[in-house]
Design an enzyme around this catalytic site. Sequence first.
Site, PDB file in Angstrom:
ATOM      1  N   ASP A 105      -0.874   2.638  -5.274  1.00 55.79           N
ATOM      2  CA  ASP A 105      -0.934   1.222  -5.600  1.00 55.79           C
ATOM      3  C   ASP A 105      -2.247   0.875  -6.299  1.00 55.79           C
ATOM      4  OD1 ASP A 105      -1.971   1.880  -2.889  1.00 55.79           O
ATOM      5  OD2 ASP A 105      -2.661  -0.195  -2.953  1.00 55.79           O
ATOM      6  N   ASN A 131      -6.585   6.975   4.349  1.00 56.00           N
ATOM      7  CA  ASN A 131      -7.992   7.364   4.168  1.00 56.00           C
ATOM      8  C   ASN A 131      -8.234   8.867   4.214  1.00 56.00           C
ATOM      9  OD1 ASN A 131      -8.178   4.619   4.291  1.00 56.00           O
ATOM     10  ND2 ASN A 131      -9.698   4.543   5.910  1.00 56.00           N
ATOM     11  N   PHE A 190      -2.584   9.194   7.359  1.00 56.23           N
ATOM     12  CA  PHE A 190      -3.026   7.846   7.013  1.00 56.23           C
ATOM     13  C   PHE A 190      -3.808   7.912   5.698  1.00 56.23           C
ATOM     14  CE2 PHE A 190      -1.888   7.195  11.400  1.00 56.23           C
ATOM     15  CZ  PHE A 190      -1.240   5.965  11.347  1.00 56.23           C
ATOM     16  N   ASN A 206      -9.242   4.056  -1.015  1.00 59.00           N
ATOM     17  CA  ASN A 206      -9.640   5.065  -0.036  1.00 59.00           C
ATOM     18  C   ASN A 206      -8.824   6.350  -0.112  1.00 59.00           C
ATOM     19  OD1 ASN A 206     -11.770   3.581   1.097  1.00 59.00           O
ATOM     20  ND2 ASN A 206     -10.375   2.463   2.444  1.00 59.00           N
ATOM     21  N   HIS A 230       0.821  -1.214   0.000  1.00 56.35           N
ATOM     22  CA  HIS A 230       0.000   0.000   0.000  1.00 56.35           C
ATOM     23  C   HIS A 230       0.853   1.262   0.000  1.00 56.35           C
ATOM     24  CE1 HIS A 230      -4.104   1.142  -0.040  1.00 56.35           C
ATOM     25  NE2 HIS A 230      -4.296   1.410   1.247  1.00 56.35           N
TER      26      HIS A 230
END
Length: 237
Positions: free
Chosen positions: A91, A66, A64, A112, A19
């Site tokens: 990714d 999201n 992060f 996200n 990720h």
Amino acid sequence: MLIFAGLGNPGAQYAGNRHNIGFMAVDAIQRRHSFSPWSKKFKALISEGEIAGERVLLMKPQTFMNLSGEAVGEAMRFYKLEPKDILAIYDELDLIQGKARIKTGGGHGGHNGIKSLDAHCGREYRRLRLGIGHPGSKEQVHNHVLGDFAKADRVWLEPLLDALADNADMLVKAEDSQLLNKLTLATGGKPEPEPAPAKPAGKSHIRQARNSAQPKILPTTGPMADMLKKLFGNKGE
């Protein structure tokens, strides 16, 4: 100014995750092009430099995944930029490992980080998707994405990141097809052929036959001239 935003999750425990390939990509660009050291601003780690005569801000949001759009949107508004001035690198499950695709706009595909960028920056920004492959079933996706790259992945991952850093000027100049070919070659694939130029429309067989059958110089006297006058009439009349 352009913003190259690599997407990922902050913290040492996520550093090697699939990720986090977006973080890895901007790290490679930062090292190759002698950018400034990473510093904290806009809820992100940022590094400034120049590529192909263009000022570039590299970003690694620290919110992060999201909430990535909060950081990128803040920088975009600070510098009075438009969505077209932003490149997100992230990714992509639906591309095989090492494959890359680039486009402007489009859907989030369930990612996200991209959902967040769409919400904070609009949708018409450029997107460089780097394939990490799909694990095969929906149940495995979470562990696959948040799992580290395997040692065997270095065969394609390191050449991909190196080629991206080497050819970052193509990102700046939006030479997307050339860049994708460079990345494909670096990972052992075959470059996509350039589209063939359109051929001029050909004449029909009947028209070709008529043209070839028609004499270039028509006789003005004699039996042939009389017959042509009966068929086509006298042009002077």
